[in-house]
Design an enzyme around this catalytic site. Structure first.
Site, mmCIF file in Angstrom:
data_model
loop_
_atom_site.group_PDB
_atom_site.id
_atom_site.type_symbol
_atom_site.label_atom_id
_atom_site.label_comp_id
_atom_site.label_asym_id
_atom_site.label_seq_id
_atom_site.Cartn_x
_atom_site.Cartn_y
_atom_site.Cartn_z
ATOM 1 N N SER A 109 208.628 45.316 33.980
ATOM 2 C CA SER A 109 207.911 44.648 35.067
ATOM 3 C C SER A 109 206.681 45.425 35.512
ATOM 4 O O SER A 109 206.682 46.661 35.572
ATOM 5 C CB SER A 109 208.881 44.519 36.238
ATOM 6 O OG SER A 109 208.186 44.188 37.402
ATOM 7 N N TYR B 269 215.157 47.795 42.465
ATOM 8 C CA TYR B 269 214.997 46.898 41.302
ATOM 9 C C TYR B 269 213.994 47.481 40.315
ATOM 10 O O TYR B 269 214.282 47.624 39.114
ATOM 11 C CB TYR B 269 214.534 45.505 41.760
ATOM 12 C CG TYR B 269 213.941 44.691 40.635
ATOM 13 C CD1 TYR B 269 214.754 44.137 39.656
ATOM 14 C CD2 TYR B 269 212.548 44.504 40.528
ATOM 15 C CE1 TYR B 269 214.208 43.412 38.588
ATOM 16 C CE2 TYR B 269 212.003 43.784 39.470
ATOM 17 C CZ TYR B 269 212.833 43.240 38.509
ATOM 18 O OH TYR B 269 212.284 42.541 37.464
ATOM 19 N N LYS C 216 214.231 49.256 36.235
ATOM 20 C CA LYS C 216 213.408 48.953 35.050
ATOM 21 C C LYS C 216 212.801 50.237 34.500
ATOM 22 O O LYS C 216 212.718 50.426 33.291
ATOM 23 C CB LYS C 216 212.317 47.944 35.419
ATOM 24 C CG LYS C 216 212.845 46.573 35.785
ATOM 25 C CD LYS C 216 213.399 45.862 34.563
ATOM 26 C CE LYS C 216 214.041 44.536 34.897
ATOM 27 N NZ LYS C 216 214.638 43.884 33.731
HETATM 28 N N1 LIG Z 1 210.566 36.490 37.304
HETATM 29 C C1 LIG Z 1 209.705 37.481 37.406
HETATM 30 O O1 LIG Z 1 208.763 37.425 38.221
HETATM 31 C C2 LIG Z 1 209.815 38.726 36.537
HETATM 32 C C3 LIG Z 1 208.770 39.642 36.518
HETATM 33 C C4 LIG Z 1 208.883 40.784 35.726
HETATM 34 C C5 LIG Z 1 210.028 40.986 34.965
HETATM 35 N N2 LIG Z 1 211.038 40.070 35.001
HETATM 36 C C6 LIG Z 1 212.249 40.331 34.186
HETATM 37 O O2 LIG Z 1 212.432 39.248 33.284
HETATM 38 C C7 LIG Z 1 213.830 39.041 33.048
HETATM 39 C C8 LIG Z 1 214.162 37.576 33.290
HETATM 40 O O3 LIG Z 1 213.811 37.238 34.622
HETATM 41 P P1 LIG Z 1 214.047 35.782 35.211
HETATM 42 O O4 LIG Z 1 213.021 35.560 36.266
HETATM 43 O O5 LIG Z 1 214.175 34.805 34.126
HETATM 44 O O6 LIG Z 1 215.446 36.003 35.939
HETATM 45 P P2 LIG Z 1 216.718 35.047 36.054
HETATM 46 O O7 LIG Z 1 217.558 35.593 37.161
HETATM 47 O O8 LIG Z 1 216.320 33.626 36.086
HETATM 48 O O9 LIG Z 1 217.451 35.319 34.651
HETATM 49 C C9 LIG Z 1 218.309 36.408 34.438
HETATM 50 C C10 LIG Z 1 219.538 35.859 33.739
HETATM 51 O O10 LIG Z 1 220.402 36.958 33.424
HETATM 52 C C11 LIG Z 1 221.751 36.563 33.638
HETATM 53 N N3 LIG Z 1 222.510 37.791 33.848
HETATM 54 C C12 LIG Z 1 222.342 38.713 34.831
HETATM 55 N N4 LIG Z 1 223.201 39.738 34.669
HETATM 56 C C13 LIG Z 1 223.921 39.465 33.551
HETATM 57 C C14 LIG Z 1 224.944 40.162 32.855
HETATM 58 N N5 LIG Z 1 225.419 41.336 33.289
HETATM 59 N N6 LIG Z 1 225.447 39.618 31.718
HETATM 60 C C15 LIG Z 1 224.992 38.426 31.263
HETATM 61 N N7 LIG Z 1 224.019 37.722 31.888
HETATM 62 C C16 LIG Z 1 223.496 38.239 33.022
HETATM 63 C C17 LIG Z 1 221.689 35.630 34.831
HETATM 64 O O11 LIG Z 1 222.780 34.746 34.902
HETATM 65 C C18 LIG Z 1 220.357 34.891 34.587
HETATM 66 O O12 LIG Z 1 220.561 33.692 33.871
HETATM 67 C C19 LIG Z 1 214.569 40.013 33.971
HETATM 68 O O13 LIG Z 1 214.951 41.142 33.222
HETATM 69 C C20 LIG Z 1 213.530 40.380 35.006
HETATM 70 O O14 LIG Z 1 213.758 41.657 35.546
HETATM 71 C C21 LIG Z 1 210.958 38.943 35.763
#
Ligand SMILES: NC(=O)c1ccc[n+]([C@@H]2O[C@H](COP(=O)([O-])OP(=O)(O)OC[C@H]3O[C@@H](n4cnc5c(N)ncnc54)[C@H](O)[C@@H]3O)[C@@H](O)[C@H]2O)c1
Length: 334
Positions: free
Chosen positions: A117, A141, A145
């Site tokens: 991130s 959080y 990362k």
């Molecule tokens: N959305 C953003 O703005 C953003 C920005 C930078 C980085 N990210 C990173 O991108 C990735 C995806 O983000 P997102 O927005 O799609 O989030 P999201 O919460 O929609 O998706 C994460 C998924 O992981 C699953 N999950 C969580 N813990 C788990 C576990 N222990 N075992 C199995 N499944 C598990 C959840 O059920 C969910 O479906 C994450 O790693 C997040 O940190 C997101």
């Protein structure tokens, strides 16, 4: 190619799974559905379970011995919650990810693409950050990362593991067919709040922080269309070995953004233009921990992956608005 996508029921994971399919690849989803909705994994190869469940991982690999790569997106992602519940964040994002990586290497599946991130970056004077810019993660959080970036780098140096770490900037919008998108009931990010204000689900949109050292005093971000972000994974999977060969390292970090900084006021203006009506706006002081922000230098993504974003902020806004109209049909709630 066949690609394991952990967190593939989530916002970015489900969009990436679709982009992989459109490029002729096969995603295999592993998700606990802790937050992602079941509706986003319909019609896909799906394993419901935890990333740290080694027996389940062994079964997945046994049933899909042709897996080429893992995209590890599963994580807890809510910044304020991470302040309240640091144990759960370190356990799930750090400890469980370590189990996953160790097991994947043991199973002979060492290629890992990791979702990191831009929230790791410290504020720099002109707000443009490249992969070597200073870091200053400001929440538990973001620190999870950072820890995982360090762990991947160390594991790649010592084992067969190979890692490409993508630092995402601010994903917005939906996939082009509106099959998935933001599913939070009350999206906390700025575009989600703008959509809610436009739809009358809240009285106004509040700009928090108007005295930042940016061109108009409001925070600056690099909003990337989630469909563009999804495409960056497709090329990263396809060029995985080539990219690492080029840097001559077992792991590398790549920014994934548009390269354009957009302030909150500029976003509101673009939103009103696309929406076609004014949205009520109020102003307030910054919330604790609010960062001034950053935008990506994207040279490395261009050079190593041959990837750049192609969709505009207006297209991302139109996509977010279209998804807001459609999502009740998909999710069953507004
Ligand atoms: N959305 C953003 O703005 C953003 C920005 C930078 C980085 N990210 C990173 O991108 C990735 C995806 O983000 P997102 O927005 O799609 O989030 P999201 O919460 O929609 O998706 C994460 C998924 O992981 C699953 N999950 C969580 N813990 C788990 C576990 N222990 N075992 C199995 N499944 C598990 C959840 O059920 C969910 O479906 C994450 O790693 C997040 O940190 C997101």
């Amino acid at each position: 190619m066949k690609v394991l996508v952990t967190g593939g029921a989530g916002y970015i994971g489900s969009t990436t799974a679709k982009a992989l399919e459109e490029a002729g690849h096969t995603p295999v989803i592993l998700d606990s559905l802790m937050s992602g909705p079941r509706a986003f994994v319909r019609d896909r190869i799906f394993y419901e379970g935890d990333i740290a469940d080694r027996h389940l991982l062994a079964r997945v690999v046994d049933e899909h011995p042709d897996l080429d790569c893992t995209i590890h997106m599963a994580a807890r992602i809510v910044v304020p919650e991470s302040v309240e519940q640091p144990y759960e964040y370190y356990r799930d994002n750090v400890a469980k990810s370590l189990e996953l990586f160790d097991e994947l290497v043991a199973l002979g599946k060492p290629r890992i693409l990791f979702s990191s991130s831009a929230s790791l970056y410290a504020t720099v004077e002109d707000f443009e950050v490249d992969e070597t810019s200073p870091l200053d993660p400001s929440s538990p959080y973001a620190r999870t990362k950072q820890v995982m970036e360090m762990a991947l780098t160390d594991m790649a140096a010592a084992t067969d593991l190979r890692a490409i770490i993508l630092r995402y900037f601010n994903p917005v919008g939906s996939d082009p067919d509106l099959e998935s998108g933001v599913y939070a009931r009350e999206p906390s990010h700025v575009l989600g709040q703008l959509v809610m204000a436009a739809q009358g689900q809240r009285d106004s949109f509040t700009i928090t922080g108007t005295e930042h050292p940016t061109r108009d005093g409001t925070g600056i971000r690099d909003y990337i269309h989630v469909w563009d972000l999804a495409q960056s994974h497709v090329v990263a999977v396809e060029r995985f070995d080539e990219a690492l060969r080029e840097v001559n390292e077992p792991s590398t970090i790549i920014n994934v953004g548009t390269g354009q900084g957009v302030t909150v006021r500029e976003l509101v203006e673009a939103f009103q233009k696309v929406y076609g009506e004014p949205v009520p706006v109020t102003e307030a002081p910054p919330r604790p921990g609010d960062a001034v922000g950053a935008f990506a230098n994207v040279d490395k993504a261009r050079e190593l992956l041959g990837w750049t974003s192609s969709l505009s902020i207006e297209q991302a806004i139109a996509s977010a608005l279209a998804w807001a109209e459609k999502r009740k049909q998909v999710l069953g709630y507004l």
